[in-house]
Design a protein around this motif. Structure first.
Motif, PDB file in Angstrom:
ATOM      1  N   LEU A   1      80.101  56.515  30.071  1.00 34.35           N
ATOM      2  CA  LEU A   1      80.132  57.302  31.453  1.00 34.35           C
ATOM      3  C   LEU A   1      81.617  57.541  30.344  1.00 34.35           C
ATOM      4  CD1 LEU A   1      80.349  55.449  34.675  1.00 34.35           C
ATOM      5  CD2 LEU A   1      79.042  57.558  33.937  1.00 34.35           C
ATOM      6  N   THR A   2      82.737  58.803  30.403  1.00 34.68           N
ATOM      7  CA  THR A   2      83.768  59.084  30.030  1.00 34.68           C
ATOM      8  C   THR A   2      84.720  59.246  31.216  1.00 34.68           C
ATOM      9  OG1 THR A   2      83.064  61.287  30.544  1.00 34.68           O
ATOM     10  CG2 THR A   2      82.936  60.494  27.931  1.00 34.68           C
ATOM     11  N   SER A   3      84.613  59.262  32.776  1.00 37.74           N
ATOM     12  CA  SER A   3      85.003  59.347  33.489  1.00 37.74           C
ATOM     13  C   SER A   3      84.279  58.554  34.520  1.00 37.74           C
ATOM     14  CB  SER A   3      85.610  60.543  33.874  1.00 37.74           C
ATOM     15  OG  SER A   3      84.332  61.566  34.245  1.00 37.74           O
ATOM     16  N   TYR A   4      84.818  57.731  35.293  1.00 36.81           N
ATOM     17  CA  TYR A   4      84.204  57.020  37.222  1.00 36.81           C
ATOM     18  C   TYR A   4      84.987  56.900  37.604  1.00 36.81           C
ATOM     19  CZ  TYR A   4      81.389  53.364  38.524  1.00 36.81           C
ATOM     20  OH  TYR A   4      80.050  52.528  39.269  1.00 36.81           O
ATOM     21  N   GLY A   5      85.195  58.024  38.606  1.00 35.22           N
ATOM     22  CA  GLY A   5      85.554  58.447  39.751  1.00 35.22           C
ATOM     23  C   GLY A   5      86.784  58.043  39.230  1.00 35.22           C
ATOM     24  N   ASN A   6      88.101  57.570  39.521  1.00 35.58           N
ATOM     25  CA  ASN A   6      89.198  57.798  39.335  1.00 35.58           C
ATOM     26  C   ASN A   6      89.775  56.723  37.833  1.00 35.58           C
ATOM     27  OD1 ASN A   6      90.552  59.585  40.948  1.00 35.58           O
ATOM     28  ND2 ASN A   6      91.056  57.882  42.182  1.00 35.58           N
ATOM     29  N   ASP A   7      88.843  55.528  37.602  1.00 37.67           N
ATOM     30  CA  ASP A   7      88.872  55.241  36.174  1.00 37.67           C
ATOM     31  C   ASP A   7      88.330  56.043  35.086  1.00 37.67           C
ATOM     32  OD1 ASP A   7      88.441  53.259  34.195  1.00 37.67           O
ATOM     33  OD2 ASP A   7      87.757  51.381  36.072  1.00 37.67           O
ATOM     34  N   THR A   8      88.946  56.562  34.041  1.00 30.56           N
ATOM     35  CA  THR A   8      88.518  56.971  32.889  1.00 30.56           C
ATOM     36  C   THR A   8      88.346  55.973  31.531  1.00 30.56           C
ATOM     37  OG1 THR A   8      91.180  56.365  32.306  1.00 30.56           O
ATOM     38  CG2 THR A   8      90.480  59.130  33.060  1.00 30.56           C
TER      39      THR A   8
ATOM     40  N   ARG B   1      71.366  67.781  36.834  1.00 28.30           N
ATOM     41  CA  ARG B   1      73.121  66.795  36.989  1.00 28.30           C
ATOM     42  C   ARG B   1      71.402  66.033  37.630  1.00 28.30           C
ATOM     43  NH1 ARG B   1      77.051  69.682  40.644  1.00 28.30           N
ATOM     44  NH2 ARG B   1      74.984  70.041  42.139  1.00 28.30           N
ATOM     45  N   LYS B   2      72.071  64.671  38.223  1.00 28.32           N
ATOM     46  CA  LYS B   2      71.010  63.292  38.798  1.00 28.32           C
ATOM     47  C   LYS B   2      71.822  62.847  39.986  1.00 28.32           C
ATOM     48  CE  LYS B   2      68.548  64.404  34.473  1.00 28.32           C
ATOM     49  NZ  LYS B   2      70.125  65.091  33.793  1.00 28.32           N
ATOM     50  N   TRP B   3      71.025  62.873  41.019  1.00 30.61           N
ATOM     51  CA  TRP B   3      71.851  62.341  42.110  1.00 30.61           C
ATOM     52  C   TRP B   3      70.059  60.797  41.768  1.00 30.61           C
ATOM     53  CZ3 TRP B   3      74.504  63.373  46.077  1.00 30.61           C
ATOM     54  CH2 TRP B   3      75.465  65.005  45.651  1.00 30.61           C
ATOM     55  N   ILE B   4      71.624  59.010  42.547  1.00 24.92           N
ATOM     56  CA  ILE B   4      70.836  58.195  41.618  1.00 24.92           C
ATOM     57  C   ILE B   4      71.679  57.652  43.053  1.00 24.92           C
ATOM     58  CG2 ILE B   4      71.239  56.271  40.451  1.00 24.92           C
ATOM     59  CD1 ILE B   4      72.580  57.760  37.935  1.00 24.92           C
ATOM     60  N   ALA B   5      70.240  56.853  43.672  1.00 29.86           N
ATOM     61  CA  ALA B   5      70.230  55.829  44.345  1.00 29.86           C
ATOM     62  C   ALA B   5      70.318  54.594  44.137  1.00 29.86           C
ATOM     63  CB  ALA B   5      69.265  56.383  45.526  1.00 29.86           C
TER      64      ALA B   5
ATOM     65  N   LEU C   1      76.368  61.301  42.404  1.00 29.04           N
ATOM     66  CA  LEU C   1      75.869  62.432  41.153  1.00 29.04           C
ATOM     67  C   LEU C   1      76.595  62.439  40.223  1.00 29.04           C
ATOM     68  CD1 LEU C   1      74.934  65.254  41.129  1.00 29.04           C
ATOM     69  CD2 LEU C   1      76.437  66.217  42.410  1.00 29.04           C
ATOM     70  N   VAL C   2      76.010  62.615  39.531  1.00 38.45           N
ATOM     71  CA  VAL C   2      76.344  62.292  37.461  1.00 38.45           C
ATOM     72  C   VAL C   2      75.664  63.349  36.764  1.00 38.45           C
ATOM     73  CG1 VAL C   2      76.511  59.626  37.652  1.00 38.45           C
ATOM     74  CG2 VAL C   2      74.555  61.425  36.313  1.00 38.45           C
ATOM     75  N   SER C   3      76.486  64.537  36.258  1.00 41.90           N
ATOM     76  CA  SER C   3      76.528  65.110  34.938  1.00 41.90           C
ATOM     77  C   SER C   3      75.058  65.391  34.752  1.00 41.90           C
ATOM     78  CB  SER C   3      78.048  65.232  34.224  1.00 41.90           C
ATOM     79  OG  SER C   3      77.572  64.352  33.078  1.00 41.90           O
ATOM     80  N   ASP C   4      74.780  66.480  33.445  1.00 45.74           N
ATOM     81  CA  ASP C   4      73.212  66.917  33.290  1.00 45.74           C
ATOM     82  C   ASP C   4      73.307  65.309  32.138  1.00 45.74           C
ATOM     83  OD1 ASP C   4      75.154  67.225  31.338  1.00 45.74           O
ATOM     84  OD2 ASP C   4      74.225  68.880  31.520  1.00 45.74           O
TER      85      ASP C   4
ATOM     86  N   ILE D   1      80.183  62.807  39.352  1.00 42.32           N
ATOM     87  CA  ILE D   1      80.935  63.635  40.274  1.00 42.32           C
ATOM     88  C   ILE D   1      81.252  63.626  41.683  1.00 42.32           C
ATOM     89  CG2 ILE D   1      80.283  66.217  40.876  1.00 42.32           C
ATOM     90  CD1 ILE D   1      78.399  66.402  38.785  1.00 42.32           C
ATOM     91  N   HIS D   2      80.361  63.229  41.917  1.00 48.30           N
ATOM     92  CA  HIS D   2      80.438  61.699  43.331  1.00 48.30           C
ATOM     93  C   HIS D   2      79.242  61.082  43.490  1.00 48.30           C
ATOM     94  CE1 HIS D   2      81.480  65.901  45.444  1.00 48.30           C
ATOM     95  NE2 HIS D   2      80.381  66.536  45.094  1.00 48.30           N
ATOM     96  N   ASN D   3      80.576  60.101  44.270  1.00 50.76           N
ATOM     97  CA  ASN D   3      79.736  58.745  45.080  1.00 50.76           C
ATOM     98  C   ASN D   3      80.184  58.684  46.536  1.00 50.76           C
ATOM     99  OD1 ASN D   3      81.410  54.857  45.692  1.00 50.76           O
ATOM    100  ND2 ASN D   3      79.219  55.865  45.403  1.00 50.76           N
ATOM    101  N   PHE D   4      79.322  58.520  46.881  1.00 52.27           N
ATOM    102  CA  PHE D   4      78.409  58.909  48.787  1.00 52.27           C
ATOM    103  C   PHE D   4      78.291  57.877  49.448  1.00 52.27           C
ATOM    104  CE2 PHE D   4      77.758  63.282  47.797  1.00 52.27           C
ATOM    105  CZ  PHE D   4      79.199  63.844  48.328  1.00 52.27           C
ATOM    106  N   ASN D   5      79.323  57.003  50.012  1.00 54.09           N
ATOM    107  CA  ASN D   5      78.717  55.630  50.606  1.00 54.09           C
ATOM    108  C   ASN D   5      79.346  55.816  51.722  1.00 54.09           C
ATOM    109  OD1 ASN D   5      81.554  54.477  50.540  1.00 54.09           O
ATOM    110  ND2 ASN D   5      81.340  54.433  48.118  1.00 54.09           N
TER     111      ASN D   5
END
Length: 773
Positions: A588-595, A616-620, A628-631, A637-641
């Protein structure tokens, strides 16, 4: 003691569902897809009644029959309802959850009170019952009694009434003749309500003049100068309903079994059992009996009553575990519930042309579930299936790509069932196909974990723990089974997909890795097959977890593999049979607010991966919700919990994407929810392009969506003079705009042009959009 509480105020916006169950959601919005068939409690609020479902609450308007949903999507702080109660003294609805969280709905605002949930107690904190005395809600908890002031919205006291101030499970509470009675697992306790310190256990006394006084009491009710108490014999589990009058305990004049609730109005008392409801007047004369529901053409219907009430007009409302809310007025019966699937169990889901199909079975050979599947089409849910006598546990799904009305359902134990236009037409098992039962067993042990159609319309089947665990049904209805020279005999194939070049990739359970094979377009001829059994290894020779859970091919033909230690990708899957292929970890180049650079989801179990229209990939995940991560997987892009979104659980079984609308469905271990994303699948040319909403009215605050575009085109929004106010690229076949200019200013009222073109200018599209501010 619990004295104060943090308040969270959330505006309540109900989703009204009567003749139409859903309206389409806007980009960025959530909705729930819960079943409301199983209800456990009903509360009278005067002009409406509130009903507790498994995961949410709904209300039923007595006058017009309209239904309103109240869930985590539109204001509730949690899911999994334990019980509800309505306080008519100040028109407040108290909702208690199974995790002991509490919401109060008052004046269209939801207040969250979470102290009991957060409090560290070495005992059950379950809120068994809610009883109102004035503005105070007395909460019957697993450890004692908690007082909640529903006017001040604060906890005022806690009573720990067990011997020597020990925790004691309180099942119910009732006020009678100035005594507060508490139903417990070891008998009935009472205390003088006027005693100054009820938090002192020494002011509580065990009632000893009731027969078998140390037996469990689970229900209390005060009615017309009598105290009703339901006692349970620990040896037989039988009920005895007593009533106290003039200091004497008497057995009520009925033989009841497994009483679910005892409720009352001023003139009537209602006693509800699983299959029987009876209403008595103040003289204990029987007024009404309900023991069946003529819901459909007068035909008797099974009942599973959990809670019954009547109002002042003798309208009866029943929370039923099969039919949602059942109401009647001495004759006409009606079942009312929001639209949804058959139940809240989730297994697998597939979409085709905007239609969603889901199953509810399991692959653990536990908890046998009815052989049904659910279809969500045109914003409505329908359920189809077969008799329980024929099969159980519908699990895997495959839709015929040449005929979307032709659906194949793999069951966990009974083979495959074929449906045409939702009518069961054929079944395939060990008597009429190459499918096999587990060695030593027969019908009932033919376990189908997954299905896939190949590019030639042959149906491939994963048939677990058999001598030949892969089978194919050709387009000409011929069958063949495979074990690839014994290399996968008695293995557990979990998932099977077909790639763009017609290779099948199979996830093997029990840490057996991956099987790739290609039948070279001759499914009945094994002699020309290519196959390879392998586990993921990086180019540096570093092994990756061979515990594989999911596999997905993206738009570029890359293979994404979900393991017990995150995600890896194969960039050269076409070389799988000719040379060594290596799995790449995604950094990852970006992981939420963690670079900080790190590998994608390296500590998570990946249960499913799905590709949206923008690649893009939706990952369960099993424990961390959905990502949700980029292509290329390098950007989150998103982490829903369940903590940062309406998602009700962090354990995701499966994901399905409606590529026409961009709506993404999440099948959790509790129930199903969806989120409308900003990407749709695009064709090579412009399709039915439209802008929503159009016009954009002053009260609209959502995103503006342009859909039906060709893949990855440029979209410009200009004023009528041609000045560009905003520009973006489509995500698949859809572009979004927040209605603001480049500098963040909301555009003025007027007509705007939407102009779209591809890279070489060979395809263009122009339409108009009206803003009304």
């Amino acid at each position: 003691m619990i004295y104060s509480i943090r308040l969270i105020l959330i505006s309540v916006i109900f989703f009204v569902t009567n003749t139409v169950s859903f309206s389409q959601v806007k980009v960025g919005e959530w909705r729930e897809h819960f079943s409301y068939r199983k209800t456990s409690c009903v509360a009278d609020a005067g002009d409406k009644v509130y009903v507790a479902g498994e995961l949410a609450v709904f209300s039923f308007d007595k006058e017009d029959g309209s239904i309103e949903r109240l869930s985590k999507v539109n204001g509730l702080s949690d899911a999994e309802i334990q019980t509800i109660a309505f306080n008519k003294a100040n028109n407040s609805l108290v909702i208690a959850y199974k995790n002991s969280n509490i919401d109060i709905l008052k004046d269209n605002i939801i207040y969250n009170l979470s102290d009991i949930k957060r409090k560290q107690i070495s005992h059950s904190k379950t809120i068994n019952k809610i009883t109102f005395i004035g503005n105070t809600a007395y909460l019957s908890c697993g450890f004692g009694i908690v007082l909640l002031n529903t006017e001040k919205l604060e906890f005022s006291d806690t009573y720990i009434i067990g011997e020597n101030a020990s925790y004691l499970n309180i099942n119910d509470i009732s006020l009678f003749n100035n005594n507060l009675y508490a139903a417990t697992d070891i008998g009935l306790y009472y205390a003088d309500i006027n005693e100054g310190n009820l938090s002192d256990y020494r002011n509580w006394h065990l009632v000893t003049n009731i027969p078998d006084y140390q037996y469990k009491i689970n229900i209390l009710n005060s009615f017309n100068g009598n105290l009703f108490a339901n006692q349970i014999n620990p040896a037989t589990d039988n009920d005895t309903l007593y009533f106290l009058n003039n200091n004497n305990w008497n057995i009520f004049n009925e033989n009841f079994d497994n009483i679910k609730s005892v409720t009352n109005t001023e003139n009537n008392i209602v006693i509800t059992q699983k299959g029987l409801l009876k209403i008595y007047d103040t003289s204990f004369n029987l007024v009404k009996t309900v023991d069946w529901y003529p819901l459909i053409s007068g035909v008797s219907t099974w009942t599973d009553m959990r809670f019954g009430i009547t109002d002042e007009n003798l309208n009866i409302f029943i929370a039923d575990n099969l039919h949602g809310l059942v109401q009647t007025n001495f004759g006409y019966f009606e079942s009312s519930l929001p639209d949804g699937p058959s139940d809240n169990y989730t297994a697998k889901a597939e979409t085709f042309n905007g239609t969603l199909i889901t199953t509810n079975g399991n692959n653990k050979a536990t908890g046998w579930r009815a052989p049904v599947y659910n279809i969500f089409k045109d914003e409505m849910w329908e359920t189809y299936g077969i008799s329980n006598d024929t099969a159980m546990n519908f699990f895997s799904i495959e839709i015929n790509p040449n005929n979307p009305d032709n659906v194949f359902i793999g069951s966990w134990g009974y083979g495959i069932f074929e449906f045409d236009n939702n009518v069961w037409t054929k079944s395939y098992n060990n008597t009429n196909s190459s499918l096999q039962a587990i060695s030593g067993y027969d019908y009932g042990f033919i376990r189908i974990s997954d299905l896939t159609f190949d590019n030639n319309n042959n149906l491939w089947v994963a048939n677990q723990h058999t001598g030949e665990p892969i089978s194919v049904k050709t387009k000409d209805n011929e069958w063949q089974s495979f074990n690839f020279n014994g290399s996968i005999t008695n293995y557990y194939p979990e998932e099977i997909i077909t790639t763009q070049n017609n290779t099948k990739w199979v996830v093997l359970g029990e840490s057996k890795g991956i099987l790739a094979f290609n039948d070279n377009n001759t499914p009945l001829d094994k002699n020309d097959d290519d196959y390879k059994l392998f586990s993921p290894v990086t180019s540096e020779g570093e092994p990756v977890s061979n515990t594989i859970f999911s596999v997905e091919e993206d738009k570029s033909g890359n293979i994404w593999v979900g393991t017990g230690e995150g995600v890896v990708i194969y960039y050269n899957p076409d070389d799988v049979f000719t040379e060594s292929i290596y799995a790449d970890r995604i950094q990852l180049t970006s992981y939420g607010n963690d670079t900080t650079e790190q590998y994608l989801l390296s500590t998570d179990v990946i249960t499913d991966i799905e590709t949206d229209g923008a690649d893009r990939k939706w990952i369960a995940t099993q424990n961390s919700g959905v990502f949700l991560v980029s292509d290329n997987g390098k950007e989150e892009i998103h982490n829903f919990n369940k903590y940062n979104s309406p998602l009700i659980s962090n354990s995701i079984n499966d994901i399905a994407i409606n590529h026409k609308s961009g709506e993404v469905f999440f099948l959790t271990d509790k129930g199903m929810m969806s989120y409308r994303s900003d990407a749709t699948k695009a064709g090579e040319t412009f399709g039915n392009v439209y802008v929503f909403p159009n016009p954009v009215r002053p009260d609209y605050s959502g995103l503006i969506t342009v859909t039906g575009l060709a893949d990855d085109v440029n979209v410009k929004f200009t004023d009528i003079s041609g000045n560009v106010v905003f520009e973006t690229n489509s995500l698949g076949g859809q572009a979004i705009w927040n209605g603001q200019t480049f500098n963040g200013r909301k555009v003025s009222s007027g007509v705007y042009l939407v102009y779209s073109t591809n890279d070489d200018g060979s395809q263009t599209f122009l339409t108009k959009l009206l803003f009304l501010n």
